[in-house]
Design an enzyme around this catalytic site. Structure first.
Site, PDB file in Angstrom:
ATOM      1  N   SER A 191      18.343-105.254   9.853  1.00 30.45           N
ATOM      2  CA  SER A 191      19.691-105.838   9.680  1.00 30.45           C
ATOM      3  C   SER A 191      20.834-104.831   9.675  1.00 30.45           C
ATOM      4  O   SER A 191      21.996-105.247   9.570  1.00 30.45           O
ATOM      5  CB  SER A 191      19.797-106.704   8.406  1.00 30.45           C
ATOM      6  OG  SER A 191      19.120-107.928   8.558  1.00 30.45           O
ATOM      7  N   THR A 192      20.537-103.524   9.798  1.00 31.55           N
ATOM      8  CA  THR A 192      21.630-102.545   9.650  1.00 31.55           C
ATOM      9  C   THR A 192      22.315-102.186  10.974  1.00 31.55           C
ATOM     10  O   THR A 192      23.196-101.326  10.985  1.00 31.55           O
ATOM     11  CB  THR A 192      21.137-101.238   8.993  1.00 31.55           C
ATOM     12  OG1 THR A 192      20.179-100.614   9.857  1.00 31.55           O
ATOM     13  CG2 THR A 192      20.516-101.506   7.636  1.00 31.55           C
ATOM     14  N   ASP A 216      14.689-104.043  18.824  1.00 37.93           N
ATOM     15  CA  ASP A 216      14.008-105.117  19.554  1.00 37.93           C
ATOM     16  C   ASP A 216      13.920-104.770  21.047  1.00 37.93           C
ATOM     17  O   ASP A 216      12.828-104.803  21.652  1.00 37.93           O
ATOM     18  CB  ASP A 216      14.823-106.402  19.340  1.00 37.93           C
ATOM     19  CG  ASP A 216      14.050-107.667  19.644  1.00 37.93           C
ATOM     20  OD1 ASP A 216      12.840-107.567  19.946  1.00 37.93           O
ATOM     21  OD2 ASP A 216      14.653-108.749  19.563  1.00 37.93           O
ATOM     22  N   ASN A 218      15.179-111.360  16.457  1.00 40.80           N
ATOM     23  CA  ASN A 218      16.031-112.510  16.140  1.00 40.80           C
ATOM     24  C   ASN A 218      15.159-113.756  16.215  1.00 40.80           C
ATOM     25  O   ASN A 218      14.013-113.699  16.665  1.00 40.80           O
ATOM     26  CB  ASN A 218      17.242-112.598  17.080  1.00 40.80           C
ATOM     27  CG  ASN A 218      16.824-112.756  18.525  1.00 40.80           C
ATOM     28  OD1 ASN A 218      16.207-113.750  18.902  1.00 40.80           O
ATOM     29  ND2 ASN A 218      17.126-111.759  19.342  1.00 40.80           N
ATOM     30  N   ASP A 235      12.829 -92.445  16.635  1.00 45.79           N
ATOM     31  CA  ASP A 235      12.669 -93.678  17.405  1.00 45.79           C
ATOM     32  C   ASP A 235      11.338 -94.317  17.015  1.00 45.79           C
ATOM     33  O   ASP A 235      10.277 -93.729  17.209  1.00 45.79           O
ATOM     34  CB  ASP A 235      12.671 -93.290  18.896  1.00 45.79           C
ATOM     35  CG  ASP A 235      12.462 -94.470  19.812  1.00 45.79           C
ATOM     36  OD1 ASP A 235      12.099 -95.571  19.352  1.00 45.79           O
ATOM     37  OD2 ASP A 235      12.637 -94.274  21.037  1.00 45.79           O
ATOM     38  N   ILE A 236      11.385 -95.517  16.480  1.00 46.97           N
ATOM     39  CA  ILE A 236      10.174 -96.160  15.964  1.00 46.97           C
ATOM     40  C   ILE A 236       9.156 -96.436  17.082  1.00 46.97           C
ATOM     41  O   ILE A 236       7.959 -96.505  16.813  1.00 46.97           O
ATOM     42  CB  ILE A 236      10.535 -97.453  15.190  1.00 46.97           C
ATOM     43  CG1 ILE A 236       9.406 -97.848  14.243  1.00 46.97           C
ATOM     44  CG2 ILE A 236      10.908 -98.595  16.121  1.00 46.97           C
ATOM     45  CD1 ILE A 236       9.795 -98.914  13.222  1.00 46.97           C
TER      46      ILE A 236
HETATM   47  N1  AR6 Z   1      13.953 -96.852  16.395  1.00 48.21           N
HETATM   48  C1  AR6 Z   1      14.314 -96.949  15.093  1.00 48.21           C
HETATM   49  N2  AR6 Z   1      15.465 -97.513  14.699  1.00 48.21           N
HETATM   50  C2  AR6 Z   1      16.290 -97.989  15.658  1.00 48.21           C
HETATM   51  C3  AR6 Z   1      15.984 -97.935  17.027  1.00 48.21           C
HETATM   52  C4  AR6 Z   1      14.753 -97.326  17.397  1.00 48.21           C
HETATM   53  N3  AR6 Z   1      14.365 -97.224  18.655  1.00 48.21           N
HETATM   54  N4  AR6 Z   1      17.017 -98.501  17.714  1.00 48.21           N
HETATM   55  C5  AR6 Z   1      17.938 -98.893  16.808  1.00 48.21           C
HETATM   56  N5  AR6 Z   1      17.506 -98.569  15.562  1.00 48.21           N
HETATM   57  P1  AR6 Z   1      19.163-103.463  15.165  1.00 48.21           P
HETATM   58  P2  AR6 Z   1      19.414-105.766  13.339  1.00 48.21           P
HETATM   59  C6  AR6 Z   1      18.149 -98.805  14.260  1.00 48.21           C
HETATM   60  O1  AR6 Z   1      20.503-103.738  15.765  1.00 48.21           O
HETATM   61  O2  AR6 Z   1      20.650-105.198  12.749  1.00 48.21           O
HETATM   62  C7  AR6 Z   1      18.726-107.272  18.259  1.00 48.21           C
HETATM   63  O3  AR6 Z   1      19.505-107.648  19.371  1.00 48.21           O
HETATM   64  C8  AR6 Z   1      19.608 -99.094  14.241  1.00 48.21           C
HETATM   65  O4  AR6 Z   1      20.356 -97.894  14.261  1.00 48.21           O
HETATM   66  O5  AR6 Z   1      18.049-103.080  16.049  1.00 48.21           O
HETATM   67  O6  AR6 Z   1      18.363-106.325  12.436  1.00 48.21           O
HETATM   68  C9  AR6 Z   1      17.771-108.373  17.832  1.00 48.21           C
HETATM   69  O7  AR6 Z   1      17.264-109.100  18.934  1.00 48.21           O
HETATM   70  C10 AR6 Z   1      19.760 -99.829  12.923  1.00 48.21           C
HETATM   71  O8  AR6 Z   1      19.843 -98.896  11.853  1.00 48.21           O
HETATM   72  O9  AR6 Z   1      18.628-104.742  14.300  1.00 48.21           O
HETATM   73  C11 AR6 Z   1      18.642-109.212  16.960  1.00 48.21           C
HETATM   74  O10 AR6 Z   1      19.424-110.113  17.719  1.00 48.21           O
HETATM   75  C12 AR6 Z   1      18.429-100.568  12.753  1.00 48.21           C
HETATM   76  O11 AR6 Z   1      17.566 -99.972  13.716  1.00 48.21           O
HETATM   77  C13 AR6 Z   1      19.532-108.219  16.278  1.00 48.21           C
HETATM   78  O12 AR6 Z   1      19.597-107.093  17.157  1.00 48.21           O
HETATM   79  C14 AR6 Z   1      18.511-102.068  13.009  1.00 48.21           C
HETATM   80  O13 AR6 Z   1      19.412-102.325  14.076  1.00 48.21           O
HETATM   81  C15 AR6 Z   1      18.969-107.749  14.955  1.00 48.21           C
HETATM   82  O14 AR6 Z   1      19.901-106.893  14.337  1.00 48.21           O
END
Ligand code: AR6
Length: 169
Positions: A122-123, A34, A24, A10-11
């Site tokens: 973005s993943t 986020d 976003n 968890d970052i």
């Molecule tokens: N620590 C590290 N990685 C994480 C954590 C965490 N606590 N939580 C999720 N991930 P995402 P995006 C991973 O959806 O695709 C938001 O609503 C997750 O498994 O966080 O860029 C924003 O407000 C995935 O591999 O970001 C935007 O609207 C990675 O982080 C939208 O999501 C990115 O997943 C951005 O989407």
């Protein structure tokens, strides 16, 4: 010389000069990383984002760009918010994804950050296939001259960790 490191987890539990947020364009929060960053970092981050929206970033932050705020209660000095592209099967948006990493490092250099933790931008919600995202991320970081000493990729699950590990090995 920049070292690339990998952590699974968890970052928001990381200690670094700067922690990158996969935000976003609204900068006003969301799910995924986020949501986690705003929850653990506390209200100071959202307050700083609102100030950005009231000032220089009135229309929000464009995709591929990055901007810094306080890190609030996180164990970091700054959060660097970047907006990844939504995955598209019909349009190549990889330049925008690479730009997230380049621009975040540019902001990190402006701040004087030496350690920067990135999630896999973005993943998640934005559905970018993680193997491709890992390749783009690692190539972008390796190609960008920076004074940052450690770029740490913090991957939430085994799948993402393995994808990044395959690029760094
Ligand atoms: N620590 C590290 N990685 C994480 C954590 C965490 N606590 N939580 C999720 N991930 P995402 P995006 C991973 O959806 O695709 C938001 O609503 C997750 O498994 O966080 O860029 C924003 O407000 C995935 O591999 O970001 C935007 O609207 C990675 O982080 C939208 O999501 C990115 O997943 C951005 O989407």
């Amino acid at each position: 010389m920049t070292t690339l490191t990998l952590v699974k987890g968890d970052i928001t539990r990381e200690s670094a000069d700067a922690i990158v947020n996969a935000a976003n364009s609204s900068l006003l929060g969301g799910g995924g990383v986020d949501g986690a960053i705003h929850r653990r970092g506390g209200p100071a981050i959202l307050a700083a984002c609102r100030e950005l929206r009231a000032g220089h970033h009135g229309k929000g932050l464009p995709t591929g760009r990055a901007v810094a705020t306080t890190a609030g209660d996180l164990d970091a000095r700054w959060v660097i918010h970047t907006v990844g592209p939504v995955w598209s099967a019909t349009e190549d948006r990889s330049g925008l994804l690479a730009s997230c990493y380049r621009e975040s490092l540019r902001v990190a250099d402006e701040l004087g950050a030496r350690t920067v933790a990135f999630p896999a931008v973005s993943t998640g919600v934005y559905r970018w296939p993680v193997d491709d995202a890992a390749r783009i991320a690692v190539e972008a970081v390796r190609a960008r001259p920076t004074a940052v000493e450690e770029v740490r990729f913090v991957l939430f699950d085994d799948r993402a960790y393995e994808a990044f590990a395959a690029q760094i090995r």
